[in-house]
Design a protein around this motif. Structure first.
Motif, PDB file in Angstrom:
ATOM      1  N   ILE A  71       0.824  -1.206   0.000  1.00 52.35           N
ATOM      2  CA  ILE A  71       0.000   0.000   0.000  1.00 52.35           C
ATOM      3  C   ILE A  71       0.864   1.264   0.000  1.00 52.35           C
ATOM      4  O   ILE A  71       0.583   2.230  -0.716  1.00 52.35           O
ATOM      5  N   LEU A  72       1.920   1.271   0.806  1.00 53.00           N
ATOM      6  CA  LEU A  72       2.785   2.449   0.828  1.00 53.00           C
ATOM      7  C   LEU A  72       3.444   2.671  -0.532  1.00 53.00           C
ATOM      8  O   LEU A  72       3.569   3.812  -0.999  1.00 53.00           O
ATOM      9  N   ALA A  73       3.868   1.593  -1.174  1.00 49.98           N
ATOM     10  CA  ALA A  73       4.462   1.725  -2.502  1.00 49.98           C
ATOM     11  C   ALA A  73       3.431   2.254  -3.500  1.00 49.98           C
ATOM     12  O   ALA A  73       3.731   3.127  -4.330  1.00 49.98           O
ATOM     13  N   TRP A  74       2.217   1.727  -3.424  1.00 51.86           N
ATOM     14  CA  TRP A  74       1.160   2.184  -4.321  1.00 51.86           C
ATOM     15  C   TRP A  74       0.890   3.677  -4.140  1.00 51.86           C
ATOM     16  O   TRP A  74       0.689   4.410  -5.109  1.00 51.86           O
ATOM     17  N   ASN A  75       0.913   4.148  -2.907  1.00 55.91           N
ATOM     18  CA  ASN A  75       0.586   5.544  -2.625  1.00 55.91           C
ATOM     19  C   ASN A  75       1.728   6.512  -2.896  1.00 55.91           C
ATOM     20  O   ASN A  75       1.481   7.677  -3.228  1.00 55.91           O
ATOM     21  N   TYR A  76       2.972   6.064  -2.724  1.00 62.47           N
ATOM     22  CA  TYR A  76       4.089   7.010  -2.754  1.00 62.47           C
ATOM     23  C   TYR A  76       5.026   6.848  -3.950  1.00 62.47           C
ATOM     24  O   TYR A  76       5.901   7.688  -4.148  1.00 62.47           O
ATOM     25  N   TRP A  77       4.878   5.793  -4.733  1.00 63.80           N
ATOM     26  CA  TRP A  77       5.763   5.625  -5.885  1.00 63.80           C
ATOM     27  C   TRP A  77       5.516   6.748  -6.903  1.00 63.80           C
ATOM     28  O   TRP A  77       4.396   7.058  -7.244  1.00 63.80           O
ATOM     29  N   ASP A  78       6.588   7.360  -7.355  1.00 66.51           N
ATOM     30  CA  ASP A  78       6.515   8.464  -8.324  1.00 66.51           C
ATOM     31  C   ASP A  78       5.751   9.665  -7.785  1.00 66.51           C
ATOM     32  O   ASP A  78       5.191  10.455  -8.562  1.00 66.51           O
ATOM     33  N   ARG A  79       5.719   9.793  -6.494  1.00 69.72           N
ATOM     34  CA  ARG A  79       5.054  10.946  -5.895  1.00 69.72           C
ATOM     35  C   ARG A  79       6.007  11.551  -4.876  1.00 69.72           C
ATOM     36  O   ARG A  79       6.120  11.061  -3.748  1.00 69.72           O
ATOM     37  N   PRO A  80       6.755  12.591  -5.253  1.00 66.95           N
ATOM     38  CA  PRO A  80       7.748  13.168  -4.335  1.00 66.95           C
ATOM     39  C   PRO A  80       7.109  13.595  -3.015  1.00 66.95           C
ATOM     40  O   PRO A  80       6.131  14.343  -2.990  1.00 66.95           O
ATOM     41  N   THR A  81       7.646  13.083  -1.939  1.00 71.23           N
ATOM     42  CA  THR A  81       7.159  13.411  -0.599  1.00 71.23           C
ATOM     43  C   THR A  81       8.356  13.563   0.319  1.00 71.23           C
ATOM     44  O   THR A  81       9.183  12.658   0.410  1.00 71.23           O
ATOM     45  N   ARG A  82       8.447  14.686   0.973  1.00 74.68           N
ATOM     46  CA  ARG A  82       9.570  14.902   1.883  1.00 74.68           C
ATOM     47  C   ARG A  82       9.509  13.905   3.030  1.00 74.68           C
ATOM     48  O   ARG A  82       8.433  13.665   3.590  1.00 74.68           O
ATOM     49  N   ALA A 374      -5.089  16.505  -3.681  1.00 77.83           N
ATOM     50  CA  ALA A 374      -6.439  16.919  -4.043  1.00 77.83           C
ATOM     51  C   ALA A 374      -7.124  15.831  -4.848  1.00 77.83           C
ATOM     52  O   ALA A 374      -6.482  14.987  -5.461  1.00 77.83           O
ATOM     53  N   ALA A 375      -8.461  15.857  -4.854  1.00 81.87           N
ATOM     54  CA  ALA A 375      -9.224  14.851  -5.588  1.00 81.87           C
ATOM     55  C   ALA A 375      -8.805  14.841  -7.044  1.00 81.87           C
ATOM     56  O   ALA A 375      -8.672  15.881  -7.678  1.00 81.87           O
ATOM     57  N   GLY A 376      -8.593  13.649  -7.590  1.00 81.34           N
ATOM     58  CA  GLY A 376      -8.198  13.520  -8.972  1.00 81.34           C
ATOM     59  C   GLY A 376      -6.698  13.568  -9.178  1.00 81.34           C
ATOM     60  O   GLY A 376      -6.200  13.273 -10.257  1.00 81.34           O
ATOM     61  N   GLN A 377      -5.957  13.960  -8.121  1.00 77.80           N
ATOM     62  CA  GLN A 377      -4.506  14.079  -8.273  1.00 77.80           C
ATOM     63  C   GLN A 377      -3.804  12.756  -8.055  1.00 77.80           C
ATOM     64  O   GLN A 377      -2.826  12.464  -8.694  1.00 77.80           O
ATOM     65  N   ARG A 378      -4.342  11.954  -7.114  1.00 76.04           N
ATOM     66  CA  ARG A 378      -3.687  10.679  -6.812  1.00 76.04           C
ATOM     67  C   ARG A 378      -4.726   9.739  -6.218  1.00 76.04           C
ATOM     68  O   ARG A 378      -5.501  10.134  -5.348  1.00 76.04           O
ATOM     69  N   ASP A 379      -4.759   8.527  -6.644  1.00 76.51           N
ATOM     70  CA  ASP A 379      -5.741   7.575  -6.113  1.00 76.51           C
ATOM     71  C   ASP A 379      -5.162   6.926  -4.865  1.00 76.51           C
ATOM     72  O   ASP A 379      -4.238   6.152  -4.920  1.00 76.51           O
ATOM     73  N   GLN A 380      -5.737   7.257  -3.731  1.00 77.31           N
ATOM     74  CA  GLN A 380      -5.221   6.841  -2.445  1.00 77.31           C
ATOM     75  C   GLN A 380      -5.767   5.495  -2.005  1.00 77.31           C
ATOM     76  O   GLN A 380      -6.918   5.161  -2.289  1.00 77.31           O
ATOM     77  N   VAL A 381      -4.952   4.767  -1.307  1.00 80.18           N
ATOM     78  CA  VAL A 381      -5.385   3.579  -0.587  1.00 80.18           C
ATOM     79  C   VAL A 381      -5.206   3.890   0.884  1.00 80.18           C
ATOM     80  O   VAL A 381      -4.265   4.582   1.267  1.00 80.18           O
ATOM     81  N   LYS A 382      -6.110   3.402   1.713  1.00 82.42           N
ATOM     82  CA  LYS A 382      -5.966   3.615   3.155  1.00 82.42           C
ATOM     83  C   LYS A 382      -4.645   3.043   3.611  1.00 82.42           C
ATOM     84  O   LYS A 382      -4.370   1.866   3.442  1.00 82.42           O
ATOM     85  N   GLU A 383      -3.803   3.880   4.207  1.00 81.11           N
ATOM     86  CA  GLU A 383      -2.469   3.439   4.619  1.00 81.11           C
ATOM     87  C   GLU A 383      -2.519   2.776   5.989  1.00 81.11           C
ATOM     88  O   GLU A 383      -3.135   3.265   6.891  1.00 81.11           O
TER      89      GLU A 383
END
Length: 383
Positions: A71-82, A374-383
């Motif tokens: 789930i963490l990989a799905w949410n954060y891959w290719d999404r820069p996060t400090r 924001a909605a539409g920016q990234r499809d989130q999974v409950k972490e």
């Protein structure tokens, strides 16, 4: 897992909410319930025809380790996060509920006149209990040792993403390598007779998390596999049945032995591939818009409560075991299983609504502002 090389397709769009792959939320409930029934079998007594399937329900922990990485990989891959933002999100996700349930567990110990040692208790609140042999069972809330492992996983997760980005073209090879290293680790640690290294030590358990991370990245990248969902479920059930047969053949029928090659130890360590198959199969069906039987509003709600269920159920069964005489009648055992599991679920729902959800919502925006896309920016999974 057979890779379908000829069909690399784009990942289908999913709704931008915390249940972007809702079947994984539903699976969380069943994994938590597997642990609950394991405690019921261990602390209340066995039930013919049912105990056979939950005798080694501690495998639910392995499921959560693999799922966490996925789930963490799905949410954060290719999404820069400090990293500070990521670490704060994880703190907000697990620590408030952890502290409250640890305090409740200490209250149960006081009620039982069986307080754990000071060092183990302090270690629990610092999430260090998995790093010290014999601390797992002696801390403020014994099941919370898994959060000690998760804290380590979170610490190294940004590094895992960097490695995966560098070896992007070889992700499938890394996945197979991680599974191979798991087998070698089991063989080496088993030869040394070190069950703690296999069962608890965060650095070795991180292999299960890493397998989930790699699978999540591959799916996010658009890779698909030919995995039959029904067969994946059957593999999980068959694995648990096989563990009982393993204990009869290798362990002389002894269910809970710390021999590294015992069914008890294999239940947590070698469950990784079968749970990986189930997670990937369920996720792919969601992405393809196919049914799984796990996406109803009720299943999603139970999945949201699963973290609290995992943390609260053991103390309820522990109190029963301490104050109640052994139950010899099978019918009364069944009633006790139902009552205690139901009480655990009610407590989990209350803890989710009163502690887990509001605390996470408050803390996630307290220091870094609204960090959810924001909605539409990234499809989130409950972490």
């Amino acid at each position: 897992m057979t890779e379908d090389i000829s069909n690399r397709v784009e990942v289908a769009q999913v709704r931008p909410n915390r249940d972007g792959i809702p079947s994984l939320t539903g699976l969380r409930f069943w994994a938590a319930m597997l642990v609950v029934l394991y405690h019921a079998n261990l602390l209340v007594g066995s039930i013919p025809g049912i105990s056979f399937f939950v005798e080694y329900g501690r495998t639910g922990v392995t499921f959560f380790f693999v799922l966490s990485g996925f789930i963490l990989a799905w949410n954060y891959w290719d999404r820069p996060t400090r990293p500070p933002v990521f670490y704060w999100r994880r703190f907000a996700r697990i620590y408030p509920l952890f502290v409250v349930t640890a305090a409740l567990s200490l209250g149960v110990y006081v009620w039982m006149s069986a307080l754990p040692g000071l060092a183990e208790t302090v270690g629990t609140f610092l999430l260090l209990q998995a790093w010290v042999p014999n601390w797992r069972e002696g801390g403020a809330n014994p099941p919370a040792w898994t959060l000690s492992c998760e804290a380590f996983f979170y610490a190294v997760f940004p590094l895992m993403l960097l490695v995966a980005a560098r070896w992007r073209r070889h992700l499938m090879l890394l996945l197979w390598l991680a599974l191979a290293v798991m087998v070698v680790t089991w063989a080496v640690a088993g030869g040394m007779g070190n069950s703690w290294v296999l069962d608890v030590f965060p650095a070795t358990r991180a292999l299960q998390f890493a397998v989930g991370v790699l699978a999540g990245i591959l799916l996010r990248e658009g890779r698909r596999w030919s995995i039959n969902y029904g067969l994946a479920i059957a593999a999980v059930i068959g694995y648990h049945v096989g563990l009982v047969a393993w204990s009869e053949w290798h362990d002389g029928g002894v269910r809970y032995t710390l021999d590294p090659y015992s069914a008890y130890m294999a239940s947590s360590w070698l469950a990784t591939p079968v749970f990986l198959l189930l997670i990937v199969a369920a996720a792919q069906r969601d992405l393809d818009g196919r049914p799984t039987g796990l996406k109803s509003p009720t299943m999603l709600k139970l999945g949201h409560w699963s973290f609290a269920l995992y943390l609260v159920n053991e103390m309820i069964f522990r109190a029963w075991d301490h104050f109640q005489a052994p139950v010899d009648n099978v019918t009364l055992r069944i009633l006790a299983w139902i009552a205690l599991a139901g009480l655990s679920q009610i407590a989990a729902a209350l803890l989710y609504k009163a502690v887990e959800h509001p605390a996470e919502k408050y803390l996630r925006v307290r220091w870094f502002g609204r960090t959810t896309p924001a909605a539409g920016q990234r499809d989130q999974v409950k972490e």
